[in-house]
Design an enzyme around this catalytic site. Structure first.
Site, PDB file in Angstrom:
ATOM      1  N   GLY A  36      50.884 -35.707 -18.033  1.00 28.31           N
ATOM      2  CA  GLY A  36      49.963 -36.397 -17.134  1.00 28.31           C
ATOM      3  C   GLY A  36      48.669 -36.832 -17.780  1.00 28.31           C
ATOM      4  N   ASP A 161      19.003 -43.034   7.336  1.00 33.91           N
ATOM      5  CA  ASP A 161      18.072 -41.928   7.097  1.00 33.91           C
ATOM      6  C   ASP A 161      16.958 -42.450   6.201  1.00 33.91           C
ATOM      7  OD1 ASP A 161      18.475 -41.171   4.264  1.00 33.91           O
ATOM      8  OD2 ASP A 161      20.434 -40.452   4.930  1.00 33.91           O
ATOM      9  N   LYS A 185      17.809 -38.168   9.848  1.00 35.78           N
ATOM     10  CA  LYS A 185      19.163 -37.594   9.832  1.00 35.78           C
ATOM     11  C   LYS A 185      19.131 -36.139   9.389  1.00 35.78           C
ATOM     12  CE  LYS A 185      22.508 -38.411   6.584  1.00 35.78           C
ATOM     13  NZ  LYS A 185      23.445 -39.236   5.837  1.00 35.78           N
ATOM     14  N   ARG A 187      21.912 -33.118   8.415  1.00 35.48           N
ATOM     15  CA  ARG A 187      23.332 -32.834   8.222  1.00 35.48           C
ATOM     16  C   ARG A 187      23.518 -31.328   8.086  1.00 35.48           C
ATOM     17  NH1 ARG A 187      27.875 -35.726   5.957  1.00 35.48           N
ATOM     18  NH2 ARG A 187      26.609 -37.444   5.199  1.00 35.48           N
TER      19      ARG A 187
HETATM   20  C1  R5P Z   1      23.266 -39.612   2.312  1.00 40.18           C
HETATM   21  O1  R5P Z   1      22.121 -39.223   2.184  1.00 40.18           O
HETATM   22  C2  R5P Z   1      23.684 -41.015   1.959  1.00 40.18           C
HETATM   23  O2  R5P Z   1      22.595 -41.863   1.929  1.00 40.18           O
HETATM   24  C3  R5P Z   1      24.712 -41.527   2.925  1.00 40.18           C
HETATM   25  O3  R5P Z   1      24.121 -41.644   4.208  1.00 40.18           O
HETATM   26  C4  R5P Z   1      25.883 -40.628   3.002  1.00 40.18           C
HETATM   27  O4  R5P Z   1      26.358 -40.355   1.717  1.00 40.18           O
HETATM   28  C5  R5P Z   1      26.985 -41.213   3.840  1.00 40.18           C
HETATM   29  O5  R5P Z   1      28.013 -40.274   3.928  1.00 40.18           O
HETATM   30  P1  R5P Z   1      29.028 -40.307   5.139  1.00 40.18           P
HETATM   31  O6  R5P Z   1      29.608 -41.697   5.213  1.00 40.18           O
HETATM   32  O7  R5P Z   1      30.053 -39.286   4.767  1.00 40.18           O
HETATM   33  O8  R5P Z   1      28.283 -39.945   6.371  1.00 40.18           O
END
Ligand code: R5P
Length: 286
Positions: A36, A161, A185, A187
């Site tokens: 591979g 964000d 935002k 997370r």
């Molecule tokens: C995060 O800070 C980035 O700017 C994007 O918002 C993020 O990577 C988007 O990820 P997803 O589509 O999984 O929400």
């Protein structure tokens, strides 16, 4: 004239760079061993600079890039420039828990050993450039995202964000009209849940352009679209530099009611409506 060596992931972008006068194209070849392992090869270089163009969209693409760097040296390249339109692992720019690596740094160190300079397109955090031990140029393709946009009514450019606000501003400036705003935002890294808090900017009956660096799972972008639709926005355009579009991301955006998804060719796919080539060519021809 330099010789452009495209990785499998970046063939259209490399062709656009050749058309822009950056260099002539070399055609690499690939073999795989029975176990591979990849074996990339390039033609001989006649005292020419090599420009490798490789988005490291998979682990295998990382290996391919390292092999191409080594191969062009073996083939006689006088210098090596590595253009990484999309740098995989760039979102792992910190160790989030003890015992974890700073993966972006590990990738940058490995890539630095095989090149004289690097060019990155809109990495997730510009500080990633500091992980490279060779001169590293950052370019932005955010202005290109404005090109496919139609005439918009009272346009509002929104970053989902705060960290994408500069991209939204650049796209707005290229479009030539409209306001800029951003969501807050949060997370939850354990559950993957995203909480978006919109600002008070009025969106009813307006055309909205949401601009982010990456659409990966589509959770952030589809969440923003849902909030905007609840608040009575008219058409909503989802723009990103890097259309990773993992899993069902494209469907999530459609289900949320997006008007159109516009991405660049740092990741070559169905929504790559614009090219990062002009921004990269400007840096390379400077
Ligand atoms: C995060 O800070 C980035 O700017 C994007 O918002 C993020 O990577 C988007 O990820 P997803 O589509 O999984 O929400």
């Amino acid at each position: 004239m330099p010789t452009i060596v495209p990785a499998e992931s970046s063939q259209s972008l490399a062709a656009s760079l050749a058309s822009a006068g950056v260099g002539s194209l070399a055609v690499p070849s690939y073999d795989r061993f029975a176990d591979g392992e990849l074996l990339a090869a390039v033609p001989e270089f006649a005292d020419s600079e090599a420009i490798i163009v490789a988005s490291t969209i998979t682990d295998s693409a990382h290996i391919e890039l390292l092999q191409l760097q080594d191969a062009v040296r073996e083939a006689g390249a006088t210098s090596v420039t590595t253009v990484i339109p999309y740098l995989g692992y760039s979102r792992q720019d910190a160790a989030f828990k003890s015992g974890q690596p700073i993966s972006a740094r590990a990738m940058a160190r490995a890539i630095s050993t095989g090149t004289d300079q690097a060019v990155l397109v809109d990495p997730h955090e510009s500080a990633v450039a500091e992980f490279f031990s060779v001169p590293t140029t950052l370019v932005s393709a955010a202005g290109e995202l404005a090109n496919p946009l139609p005439a918009l009514a009272e346009p509002l450019f929104i970053a989902p964000d705060g960290s994408a606000t500069a991209l939204a501003e650049t796209t707005r400036d290229a479009y030539g009209d409209g306001e800029v705003d951003y969501f807050t935002k949060e997370r939850d890294y354990d559950t993957g849940e995203i909480e978006l808090t919109p600002s008070d900017a009025p969106v009813a009956d307006r055309d909205i352009v949401v601009v982010d660096d990456i659409i990966a799972t589509g959770g952030t972008m589809s969440g923003a679209i849902e909030v905007l639709n609840e608040r009575g926005a008219d058409r909503i355009y989802a723009c990103c530099i890097h259309p990773v579009l993992a899993g069902a991301a494209r469907t999530k955006l459609a289900a949320a009611g997006v008007e159109r998804v516009i991405g660049t060719d740092t990741i070559e796919c169905a929504v790559s409506e614009v090219s990062a080539a002009p921004a990269i060519a400007d840096a390379l021809l400077d």
